[in-house]
Design an enzyme around this catalytic site. Structure first.
Site, PDB file in Angstrom:
ATOM      1  N   ASP A 176       0.713  -1.273   0.179  1.00  0.00           N
ATOM      2  CA  ASP A 176       0.033  -0.063   0.010  1.00  0.00           C
ATOM      3  C   ASP A 176       0.974   1.158  -0.157  1.00  0.00           C
ATOM      4  O   ASP A 176       2.076   1.247  -0.397  1.00  0.00           O
ATOM      5  CB  ASP A 176      -0.955  -0.060   1.351  1.00  0.00           C
ATOM      6  CG  ASP A 176      -2.160   0.707   0.922  1.00  0.00           C
ATOM      7  OD1 ASP A 176      -2.205   1.668   0.425  1.00  0.00           O
ATOM      8  OD2 ASP A 176      -3.101   0.161   1.142  1.00  0.00           O
ATOM      9  N   HIS A 216      -4.177   6.228   2.964  1.00  0.00           N
ATOM     10  CA  HIS A 216      -4.962   4.947   2.558  1.00  0.00           C
ATOM     11  C   HIS A 216      -4.237   3.706   3.323  1.00  0.00           C
ATOM     12  O   HIS A 216      -4.838   3.043   3.961  1.00  0.00           O
ATOM     13  CB  HIS A 216      -4.444   4.660   0.831  1.00  0.00           C
ATOM     14  CG  HIS A 216      -5.393   3.565   0.546  1.00  0.00           C
ATOM     15  ND1 HIS A 216      -5.066   2.135   0.193  1.00  0.00           N
ATOM     16  CD2 HIS A 216      -6.796   3.439   0.045  1.00  0.00           C
ATOM     17  CE1 HIS A 216      -6.001   1.505  -0.362  1.00  0.00           C
ATOM     18  NE2 HIS A 216      -6.988   2.285  -0.388  1.00  0.00           N
ATOM     19  N   SER A 376     -11.120  -1.721  -1.529  1.00  0.00           N
ATOM     20  CA  SER A 376      -9.866  -1.936  -0.536  1.00  0.00           C
ATOM     21  C   SER A 376     -10.204  -2.188   0.692  1.00  0.00           C
ATOM     22  O   SER A 376      -9.595  -3.011   1.484  1.00  0.00           O
ATOM     23  CB  SER A 376      -8.799  -0.620  -0.662  1.00  0.00           C
ATOM     24  OG  SER A 376      -8.432  -0.267  -1.824  1.00  0.00           O
TER      25      SER A 376
END
Length: 668
Positions: A176, A216, A376
């Protein structure tokens, strides 16, 4: 001269203190403060008294750094509170510190909230009228976020999230963005690797604030193992950075990340291991092959389906069959849709999970939370549940983990009308859930799932194929056609692997192959075909169980079939001009039986289910005078679609199980 300079400097500092306090005019207090500042440090204070108590925050991760609640003694007046606060300000200024009085209290207690350096604490506890000082800390709402409540199978304890275990034996590699490892949710749970392969950010004016670069990854790590927002709160997370501050990476960077993980596991073997890939790119054979290799080496790979409201098979790594691909649903268990974007769907999606307004760690500050949506977040839920399952059965393969995820999932909760029509049949109608504490699943049961092929072209005798994963056994093969015109199906050996091959009929609109793939069966399955057209395909020995039948006609029309034989003779009867194929499986504890539903009159859809410990391995239609579009498994239910005619068709399910051992029977 030095004294004049000192007074001038301190006067300037006094002005700064006044600005911090909002510019209130207290001339008498200013004189008091100035006198305190000029006071000789060598002279002890006349009013010497014991220090007040100081109480630290009981939860280190919840502390508000530099904020303190000063509580005054009973009977203290408001003016004494204000005077004490100004005295603290003066003492701090004398030593070069600035403080800020944020709030005063005069209701339930008398006191004030101050923001200051911890170096000033020793002065604060010696102030007159102070009873004690407490370190300020965070408080949190105690309702369970909707997504965690959704995956709890047993709602007996409202407001409490309590999985069977916390996944502590499992390591998760998260590919990520970077992660804010100091966030209270994940502090001490994330290890940042030395891998970093990201492209330059787009544009000429990019602000690489940590809060943006970590956004994120921090949120996803919190969903996996966060203290309060996580699914598997004991799982460790290893950060492998493949996305930049804009959440963008490259296929080559992802490949390098996988290679880094492979090298790390080779140098320091560990198992069980989950690789979480919360990103998608365009279809890439290379990325899919690299993911397949990681599964072959023993890792469980879990990927986002994508947020493009499209077919997940068009993207990687979502399209790789050996990756567990996850779509997203909202609070109502319907496919996530936000404007022009939404969850990808189709046959490459394995399961759905909560992915809308998911609360988790925010990179804005070490105690901040935020909500984000997407596949996600859904994939992170599945990674957490997979960690719980692997904690129970550390030696489970990727195929076995997927079967267990599907077994515990909520079935038929998604409204099919909310899916694109082309993908309604092939998209799994399952939303993940944690194992029920009352579940009797031991990890040695027969578990099966259906794998759909893409639809063949609408050309006579055009084929479509479906394969099981390595580690799964194909126990039956069937066909579905939207207009009912099909030539049938057969199981073939291709490249050392069984493939369910469906054949389009004359005038057909294309067919789907539907393979029934199972784990838990430790024996071996063989395919026996008719010696010639019109003759039965038969299992050669009584110690083999018939788990499914397939039929193929060279004429291009396989409109009907007969009931399988499950007595002393186990066979698939073939009608004139038709070849039949019997899937015969051997295992000492395997047993199978037929279950049939024969409705009176015509019914457009006929269903029959295997119940209890029995698992559906084969599904067939027994027609009388109608057109059958084919038979397929939907969960543990055999579904037959028909059209035309008056008498309809019957649905025939082959239900199998591994006979319980004496030990299992004694503990039941």
């Amino acid at each position: 001269m030095r004294g004049v300079v000192t007074v001038c400097c301190l006067s300037l500092l006094l002005c700064l203190v006044a600005v911090v306090e909002g510019g209130e005019d207290h001339p008498e207090d200013d004189e008091m403060i100035l006198s305190l500042i000029l006071q000789d440090d060598t002279q002890p204070e006349a009013d010497s008294r014991p220090s007040a108590q100081f109480y630290r925050c009981s939860k280190d991760a919840w502390c508000m750094p530099g904020q303190y609640i000063v509580v005054m003694r009973n009977g203290t007046h408001v003016n004494q509170v204000e005077r004490t606060a100004r005295r603290l300000r003066a003492n701090a200024a004398k030593r070069g510190y600035l403080i800020e009085i944020i709030q005063t209290y005069s209701g339930a207690f008398h006191g004030f909230l101050v923001k200051m350096s911890s170096d000033v604490l020793h002065m604060a506890v010696k102030l007159p009228h102070v009873e004690y000082i407490e370190e300020d800390s965070s408080i949190f709402a105690q309702s369970i976020p909707w997504n965690l409540e959704r995956i709890i199978p047993n709602k007996h304890e409202t407001g409490k999230y309590s999985p069977l275990n916390d996944g502590a034996q499992v390591a998760v590699y998260l590919m990520d963005t970077s992660i804010q490892v100091g966030h209270r949710e994940i502090e001490g749970r994330v290890m940042v690797t030395d891998f970093n392969s990201v492209p330059e950010e787009d544009g000429v004016r990019i602000h690489r604030q940590a809060s943006q670069c970590d956004s994120h990854g921090t949120h996803i790590a919190g969903v996996v193992s966060g203290r309060d927002s996580g699914v598997a709160r004991g799982a460790s997370v290893n950060s492998v950075r493949v996305l930049n501050c804009q959440g963008k990476g490259t296929i080559s960077g992802a490949l390098a990340g996988l290679e880094y993980i492979q090298s790390s596991l080779r140098a320091q073997p560990m198992r069980p291991v989950i690789l979480l890939l919360p990103f998608v790119g365009g279809f890439s054979r290379t990325l899919n092959a690299a993911c397949r290799k990681m599964v072959e080496l023993g890792s469980v790979l879990i990927a986002a389906a994508g947020n493009y409201n499209d077919d997940a098979c068009l993207y990687s790594p979502a399209s790789e069959p050996e990756v567990i691909t996850v779509g997203a649903v909202n609070f109502a268990d319907q496919p996530l849709s936000t404007g022009t974007t939404g969850t990808n769907v189709g046959r490459c999606v394995d399961v759905f999970a909560p992915g809308d307004d998911i609360i988790s760690a925010s990179s804005d500050c070490p105690t901040c939370f935020t909500t984000k949506s997407g596949t996600s977040q859904a994939a992170a839920h599945v990674a957490g549940i997979a960690a719980v399952l692997l904690n129970l059965s550390p030696k489970s393969s990727s195929a076995e983990v997927l079967q267990q995820l599907l077994y515990h999932s909520l079935k038929q909760v998604i409204n099919p009308e909310s899916l694109p029509q082309y993908h309604r049949l092939t998209t799994p109608n399952m939303v993940v859930a944690l194992p029920d504490p009352a579940s009797t699943l031991t990890g040695e049961e027969l578990l099966c799932r259906s794998i759909w092929s893409e639809r063949s072209r609408a050309v006579s005798f055009e084929t479509a194929g479906a394969r099981c994963r390595p580690g799964e056994e194909m126990m039956s093969c069937s066909t579905f056609s939207s207009n009912g015109v099909r030539a049938g199906e057969r199981i073939e050996e291709r490249d050392g692997q069984k493939e369910c091959v469906a054949v389009n009929g004359n005038g057909g609109q294309g067919v789907y192959a539907v393979a029934r793939c199972c784990t838990g069966h430790k024996g071996h399955c063989q395919i026996w075909e008719s010696p010639q057209k019109g003759m039965d395909a038969e299992c050669p020995s009584t110690d083999q169980q018939l788990t499914g039948c397939s039929f193929f006609s060279e004429s291009g029309d396989i409109s009907a079939s007969d009931r399988p034989l499950h007595g002393s003779r186990r066979a698939c009867p073939a009608r004139r001009g038709v070849m039949s194929y019997a899937t015969c499986c051997h295992a000492s504890t395997l047993e199978c039986r037929l279950k049939e539903h024969d409705p009176t009159g015509f019914s457009k859809q006929v269903e029959v289910s295997c119940e209890g410990s029995w698992t559906l391995t084969g599904c067939e239609a027994l027609t009388r005078d109608c057109v059958t579009h084919g038979a397929y498994a939907l969960g543990n239910t055999c579904v037959v679609n028909t059209s035309g005619g008056d008498r309809g068709a019957s649905a025939i399910a082959t239900c199998c199980r591994l006979r319980p051992s004496q030990q299992q029977l004694s503990t039941a």
